[in-house]
Design a protein around this motif. Structure first.
Motif, PDB file in Angstrom:
ATOM      1  N   SER A  42       0.810  -1.223   0.000  1.00 41.48           N
ATOM      2  CA  SER A  42       0.000   0.000   0.000  1.00 41.48           C
ATOM      3  C   SER A  42       0.842   1.271   0.000  1.00 41.48           C
ATOM      4  O   SER A  42       0.467   2.251  -0.662  1.00 41.48           O
ATOM      5  CB  SER A  42      -0.943   0.011   1.204  1.00 41.48           C
ATOM      6  N   VAL A  43       1.966   1.282   0.700  1.00 37.11           N
ATOM      7  CA  VAL A  43       2.756   2.516   0.773  1.00 37.11           C
ATOM      8  C   VAL A  43       3.284   2.927  -0.602  1.00 37.11           C
ATOM      9  O   VAL A  43       3.078   4.072  -1.032  1.00 37.11           O
ATOM     10  CB  VAL A  43       3.905   2.354   1.793  1.00 37.11           C
ATOM     11  N   PRO A  44       3.970   2.044  -1.361  1.00 33.37           N
ATOM     12  CA  PRO A  44       4.394   2.457  -2.717  1.00 33.37           C
ATOM     13  C   PRO A  44       3.215   2.790  -3.636  1.00 33.37           C
ATOM     14  O   PRO A  44       3.313   3.692  -4.478  1.00 33.37           O
ATOM     15  CB  PRO A  44       5.175   1.246  -3.235  1.00 33.37           C
ATOM     16  N   LEU A  45       2.099   2.068  -3.462  1.00 34.32           N
ATOM     17  CA  LEU A  45       0.937   2.328  -4.310  1.00 34.32           C
ATOM     18  C   LEU A  45       0.351   3.707  -4.045  1.00 34.32           C
ATOM     19  O   LEU A  45       0.009   4.448  -4.982  1.00 34.32           O
ATOM     20  CB  LEU A  45      -0.116   1.240  -4.078  1.00 34.32           C
ATOM     21  N   ILE A  46       0.231   4.074  -2.775  1.00 31.93           N
ATOM     22  CA  ILE A  46      -0.305   5.396  -2.432  1.00 31.93           C
ATOM     23  C   ILE A  46       0.643   6.493  -2.916  1.00 31.93           C
ATOM     24  O   ILE A  46       0.198   7.543  -3.401  1.00 31.93           O
ATOM     25  CB  ILE A  46      -0.545   5.486  -0.914  1.00 31.93           C
ATOM     26  N   GLU A  47       1.930   6.237  -2.793  1.00 33.51           N
ATOM     27  CA  GLU A  47       2.893   7.239  -3.288  1.00 33.51           C
ATOM     28  C   GLU A  47       2.748   7.431  -4.790  1.00 33.51           C
ATOM     29  O   GLU A  47       2.788   8.563  -5.280  1.00 33.51           O
ATOM     30  CB  GLU A  47       4.318   6.794  -2.941  1.00 33.51           C
ATOM     31  N   TRP A  48       2.575   6.331  -5.537  1.00 31.49           N
ATOM     32  CA  TRP A  48       2.444   6.452  -6.989  1.00 31.49           C
ATOM     33  C   TRP A  48       1.113   7.079  -7.385  1.00 31.49           C
ATOM     34  O   TRP A  48       1.041   7.905  -8.288  1.00 31.49           O
ATOM     35  CB  TRP A  48       2.570   5.070  -7.630  1.00 31.49           C
ATOM     36  N   LEU A  49       0.034   6.685  -6.677  1.00 35.79           N
ATOM     37  CA  LEU A  49      -1.295   7.167  -7.039  1.00 35.79           C
ATOM     38  C   LEU A  49      -1.524   8.624  -6.656  1.00 35.79           C
ATOM     39  O   LEU A  49      -2.131   9.390  -7.416  1.00 35.79           O
ATOM     40  CB  LEU A  49      -2.371   6.299  -6.370  1.00 35.79           C
ATOM     41  N   LEU A  50      -1.053   9.028  -5.470  1.00 35.07           N
ATOM     42  CA  LEU A  50      -1.446  10.323  -4.926  1.00 35.07           C
ATOM     43  C   LEU A  50      -0.277  11.252  -4.643  1.00 35.07           C
ATOM     44  O   LEU A  50      -0.237  12.385  -5.141  1.00 35.07           O
ATOM     45  CB  LEU A  50      -2.257  10.107  -3.630  1.00 35.07           C
ATOM     46  N   ILE A  51       0.683  10.786  -3.863  1.00 35.32           N
ATOM     47  CA  ILE A  51       1.703  11.702  -3.334  1.00 35.32           C
ATOM     48  C   ILE A  51       2.621  12.199  -4.442  1.00 35.32           C
ATOM     49  O   ILE A  51       2.849  13.415  -4.591  1.00 35.32           O
ATOM     50  CB  ILE A  51       2.509  10.999  -2.225  1.00 35.32           C
ATOM     51  N   ASP A  52       3.168  11.276  -5.236  1.00 37.83           N
ATOM     52  CA  ASP A  52       4.106  11.666  -6.297  1.00 37.83           C
ATOM     53  C   ASP A  52       3.423  11.898  -7.646  1.00 37.83           C
ATOM     54  O   ASP A  52       4.108  12.118  -8.648  1.00 37.83           O
ATOM     55  CB  ASP A  52       5.182  10.575  -6.468  1.00 37.83           C
ATOM     56  N   ARG A  64       6.668  15.047 -14.948  1.00 37.58           N
ATOM     57  CA  ARG A  64       8.102  14.823 -14.749  1.00 37.58           C
ATOM     58  C   ARG A  64       8.416  14.062 -13.462  1.00 37.58           C
ATOM     59  O   ARG A  64       9.568  13.744 -13.204  1.00 37.58           O
ATOM     60  CB  ARG A  64       8.848  16.164 -14.735  1.00 37.58           C
ATOM     61  N   SER A  65       7.397  13.784 -12.650  1.00 35.65           N
ATOM     62  CA  SER A  65       7.635  13.069 -11.397  1.00 35.65           C
ATOM     63  C   SER A  65       7.587  11.562 -11.655  1.00 35.65           C
ATOM     64  O   SER A  65       7.254  11.087 -12.746  1.00 35.65           O
ATOM     65  CB  SER A  65       6.583  13.451 -10.362  1.00 35.65           C
ATOM     66  N   SER A  66       7.902  10.803 -10.602  1.00 40.73           N
ATOM     67  CA  SER A  66       7.904   9.340 -10.713  1.00 40.73           C
ATOM     68  C   SER A  66       6.534   8.732 -10.472  1.00 40.73           C
ATOM     69  O   SER A  66       6.371   7.523 -10.584  1.00 40.73           O
ATOM     70  CB  SER A  66       8.903   8.743  -9.713  1.00 40.73           C
ATOM     71  N   GLY A  67       5.562   9.571 -10.132  1.00 41.92           N
ATOM     72  CA  GLY A  67       4.221   9.071  -9.847  1.00 41.92           C
ATOM     73  C   GLY A  67       3.354   9.004 -11.093  1.00 41.92           C
ATOM     74  O   GLY A  67       3.824   9.140 -12.226  1.00 41.92           O
ATOM     75  N   ALA A  68       2.071   8.782 -10.861  1.00 39.76           N
ATOM     76  CA  ALA A  68       1.113   8.667 -11.957  1.00 39.76           C
ATOM     77  C   ALA A  68       0.930  10.011 -12.650  1.00 39.76           C
ATOM     78  O   ALA A  68       1.004  11.071 -12.029  1.00 39.76           O
ATOM     79  CB  ALA A  68      -0.222   8.167 -11.425  1.00 39.76           C
TER      80      ALA A  68
END
Length: 358
Positions: A42-52, A64-68
């Motif tokens: 969940s932590v990497p998923l939340i970072e990809w979906l929302l934070i980054d 340009r970020s590593s997220g979605a």
């Protein structure tokens, strides 16, 4: 303090957690392992979906970020919802959606005056009204079905195929239990044939081979063929679900109604079917959820539903590589829709159990 005295000082919620998750050392170990796995996922998923994730922008260069890159979804949102439906005519789709939602909310109100008559009127009026609004004619601009797509097409396929599959499935279930050999044989052949053929084959045959066997000059719209093919397959499964509900009822109820002078159809309409459909509701809901997800198979005949539009959008050179964003967005819509249907089914089942005193 003794160990058996510990639950007495715990609050109720903590005691419930202890009994369900930490009742024994093995339960505690399994709980901790599961929590660790959830945390790692969940932590990497939340970072990809929302934070980054990138939310603002208009082009791929803004991501340009590593997220979605949700800029892709914003840029293609209209296409995901409406496909190639003309922009100036999309108000018709929105109006139909408001009418359906409004009718569903109104009919779900138990205090609605003449609720039964209103439900029948909605089933008679809304389906042809929806076709007229989407396709046009009689004062509205014609919009060919090849321009339909996205979520609106997915919902159209599921709703209209369901409107055909549910009554047809009920009739097939009654036919399979009929005492007339010819009707029983025809129902069995229909059910077993459509259950035994893969849905993708049905859609392919209905869309490509059906025009070859039709009379010259007689043409059936490609979308209508897909709706009919899906409806026939789901009707066969619906029939088995309803048959299970019919078999769960004791024969004495139908025999008692016949002793009171009720005919076959009045017995079915007033006594047998209401109880059988209540029993079959979970299985029927499951079949409708399967129908909703199986609409993705129409892509084989170039009908672009929600998932088909997602794949078509990925072919744009300006958005190459947005596979994760497209499939996560489409998958979230399917999941929330199916979860909502399942929760509605559970709520309806509880209400029916209360109404029947069970």
């Amino acid at each position: 303090m003794k160990l058996n005295e510990l639950p007495r000082i715990l609050p109720p919620w903590a005691e419930t957690l202890r009994q369900r998750l930490f009742a024994t050392p093995l339960d505690a170990l399994a709980t901790l392992v599961c929590l660790y796995i959830i945390w790692r996922i969940s932590v990497p998923l939340i970072e990809w979906l929302l934070i980054d994730a990138t939310w603002d922008g208009t082009t791929r260069e803004d991501c340009r970020s590593s997220g979605a890159c949700w800029v892709f979804i914003r840029a293609r949102f209209g296409q995901f919802m409406y496909g190639q439906y003309p922009l100036a005519e999309r108000w018709r789709v929105d109006l139909l959606g408001l009418l359906i939602v409004g009718a569903a909310v109104a009919l779900s109100w138990r205090g609605l005056p003449r609720r039964k008559e209103a439900s029948i009127l909605a089933l008679i009026v809304l389906p042809p009204l929806g076709v007229w609004l989407l396709y046009g004619g009689w004062g509205l601009k014609l919009v060919e079905t090849r321009e339909w797509g996205g979520l609106m097409l997915t919902l159209f396929l599921a709703i209209y195929a369901g409107l055909i599959a549910v009554p047809l499935g009920i009739l097939l279930a009654l036919g399979r239990r009929s005492r007339l050999p010819l009707i029983r044989f025809a129902s069995v052949v229909f059910i077993e044939f459509w259950r035994g053929v893969p849905i993708i084959t049905v859609i392919f045959l209905a869309s490509l081979l059906l025009p070859l066997i039709m009379p010259t000059g007689f043409n059936v719209d490609r979308l209508a063929r897909a709706v009919i093919g899906l409806a026939f397959v789901i009707a066969a499964y619906m029939a088995e679900a309803v048959r299970g509900g019919l078999q769960a009822l004791p024969d004495g109820q139908a025999e008692a109604s016949q002793a009171l002078g009720l005919g076959y159809w009045r017995t079915m309409r007033l006594i047998v079917l209401p109880q059988a459909l209540r029993i079959s509701l979970p299985a029927m809901t499951n079949e409708f959820i399967a129908l909703f997800k199986n609409t993705t198979l129409v892509l084989i005949v170039s009908i672009f539903d929600l998932l088909g539009i997602a794949q078509a959008a990925l072919a744009d050179p300006a958005w190459v590589g947005m596979n994760m964003e497209a499939y996560v967005f489409a998958g979230a819509i399917y999941w929330f829709s199916c979860f909502g249907l399942s929760q509605w089914s559970r709520l309806k089942e509880k209400r029916l159990q209360t109404a029947y005193g069970r």
